[in-house]
Design an enzyme around this catalytic site. Structure first.
Site, mmCIF file in Angstrom:
data_model
loop_
_atom_site.group_PDB
_atom_site.id
_atom_site.type_symbol
_atom_site.label_atom_id
_atom_site.label_comp_id
_atom_site.label_asym_id
_atom_site.label_seq_id
_atom_site.Cartn_x
_atom_site.Cartn_y
_atom_site.Cartn_z
ATOM 1 N N GLY A 46 10.443 32.857 -87.206
ATOM 2 C CA GLY A 46 11.802 33.508 -87.141
ATOM 3 C C GLY A 46 12.194 34.112 -88.765
ATOM 4 N N ASP A 47 13.434 33.843 -88.949
ATOM 5 C CA ASP A 47 13.810 34.637 -90.178
ATOM 6 C C ASP A 47 13.614 33.497 -91.519
ATOM 7 O OD1 ASP A 47 15.736 32.694 -89.086
ATOM 8 O OD2 ASP A 47 17.147 33.311 -90.507
ATOM 9 N N THR A 94 20.798 30.438 -91.027
ATOM 10 C CA THR A 94 20.447 29.838 -90.049
ATOM 11 C C THR A 94 20.918 30.440 -88.878
ATOM 12 O OG1 THR A 94 20.645 27.738 -88.818
ATOM 13 C CG2 THR A 94 22.108 28.176 -90.576
ATOM 14 N N GLY A 95 20.183 30.455 -87.828
ATOM 15 C CA GLY A 95 20.647 31.009 -86.444
ATOM 16 C C GLY A 95 19.615 31.787 -85.777
ATOM 17 N N ARG A 125 5.209 32.386 -82.776
ATOM 18 C CA ARG A 125 6.542 33.064 -83.182
ATOM 19 C C ARG A 125 7.348 32.701 -84.513
ATOM 20 N NH1 ARG A 125 12.072 31.219 -84.235
ATOM 21 N NH2 ARG A 125 13.411 32.944 -84.097
ATOM 22 N N THR A 158 17.850 23.947 -88.188
ATOM 23 C CA THR A 158 17.320 24.448 -89.575
ATOM 24 C C THR A 158 17.690 23.891 -90.738
ATOM 25 O OG1 THR A 158 16.314 26.441 -88.410
ATOM 26 C CG2 THR A 158 16.687 26.723 -90.609
ATOM 27 N N GLY A 176 17.254 33.796 -85.285
ATOM 28 C CA GLY A 176 16.407 34.418 -86.234
ATOM 29 C C GLY A 176 15.910 35.627 -85.973
HETATM 30 N N1 ASP Z 1 16.686 30.709 -87.657
HETATM 31 C C1 ASP Z 1 15.627 29.659 -87.270
HETATM 32 C C2 ASP Z 1 14.621 30.663 -86.522
HETATM 33 O O1 ASP Z 1 14.990 31.694 -85.718
HETATM 34 C C3 ASP Z 1 16.432 29.036 -86.175
HETATM 35 C C4 ASP Z 1 17.737 28.368 -86.730
HETATM 36 O O2 ASP Z 1 18.127 28.414 -87.836
HETATM 37 O O3 ASP Z 1 18.294 27.456 -85.937
HETATM 38 O O4 ASP Z 1 13.466 30.134 -86.351
#
Ligand code: ASP
Length: 290
Positions: free
Chosen positions: A188-189, A208-209, A186, A158, A211
């Protein structure tokens, strides 16, 4: 003036090591474009959008072309952008055809809405002159192989940017394809203002991470609330990332303040990232653990 960028928190995978040079070059391209814009007086919101577009166009990252694929093999793109001084925000989720999702988010920012989903968001982007491509454009061999191997844990990349412009104004933007193998629908954040992205007059944040954990911890707005209450940026970021860990999630973020404070914490092995401050050379980290 400063610009900080990230390209996703995750493990130091063999792929990341193999593509280290290209990743470094893409991060440097984004930083040098942002620097030129800042030096010519561009507003923070335009600068984060331009930096994120460059990262979206590099297929090694999970945003725009090269995005992580859903379980049905399609690409579903999301992005958000926020301007600090008036908290104007724009976000898009579930795009299928917009080449640069952050440009679609910027188009939403100019409307009375904040978050637009699905086909109407692609249509709004097209009406605003944002290039459209068939969904196949986003799907790379590499992303297909990751879906086949169910490399969900490695599907990071991301991208995001935070910036302070010449007037001390802030902005943040984030763009993603989500998580490899995610069920279609789906989200994410990353496109959620207050979770994956935030900017006000004091602080700008891009996350990032995992979500779901970032949403449940309300990370980006939580950092802003702590800063508003007088916390140092580093302390605020540590608290918010701590909440993500308590919920069983991992990840990272970039955050900055007008006084040139920058924080780029992560709880994964690596978070490719870059930083340029006025008067200094651009710096980029790819596989470095700190
Ligand atoms: N945060 C992103 C999600 O959950 C994915 C990511 O940051 O790697 O969609």
């Amino acid at each position: 003036m400063l610009i900080a960028i990230h390209a996703g928190a995750g493990p130091v995978s063999s792929d990341l090591e193999r593509h280290e040079r290209e990743s470094r070059e893409a991060l440097l391209r984004a930083l040098s474009t942002a620097r030129d814009l800042l030096e010519h007086g561009a507003a923070a919101v335009a600068v984060v959008a331009a930096a994120v577009e460059i990262l979206e166009d590099f297929e090694g990252f999970n945003a725009g072309r090269g995005a992580a694929l859903c379980s049905d093999g399609t690409a579903l793109l999301s992005a958000s952008i926020m301007r600090g001084f008036d908290r104007a925000a724009g976000a898009v989720a579930g795009l299928r055809t917009t080449k640069n999702p952050v440009a679609a988010a910027e188009a939403v920012l100019a409307t009375d809405q904040v978050l637009l989903i699905g086909e109407p968001a692609d249509v709004l982007a097209a009406e605003n002159g944002v290039e459209q491509r068939p969904n196949d454009y986003f799907i790379t061999e590499y992303a297909i192989s990751r879906l086949r191997e169910e490399l969900t844990a490695e599907s990071r990349g991301t991208v995001g940017a935070v910036c302070v412009d010449v007037n001390g104004e802030l902005a943040a933007a984030t763009s993603t394809g989500g998580i490899t193998g995610q069920p279609p629908g789906r989200i994410g954040d990353s496109p959620l203002i207050g979770a994956g992205t935030w900017a006000d007059a004091r602080v700008a944040v891009s996350c990032t991470g995992d979500g779901e954990a970032f949403i449940r911890a309300g990370v980006a707005r939580y950092i802003a609330a702590l800063v508003e209450d007088g916390a140092e940026l580093e302390q605020a970021c540590a608290r918010a990332i701590g909440c993500v860990s308590e919920l069983g999630g991992t990840g990272g973020l970039i955050a900055c303040q007008p006084e040139r404070a920058v924080c780029m914490p992560f709880t994964t092995e690596a978070m490719p990232r870059g930083l340029w401050r006025a008067g200094a050379d651009p710096r980029v980290w790819v596989t470095d653990s700190e």
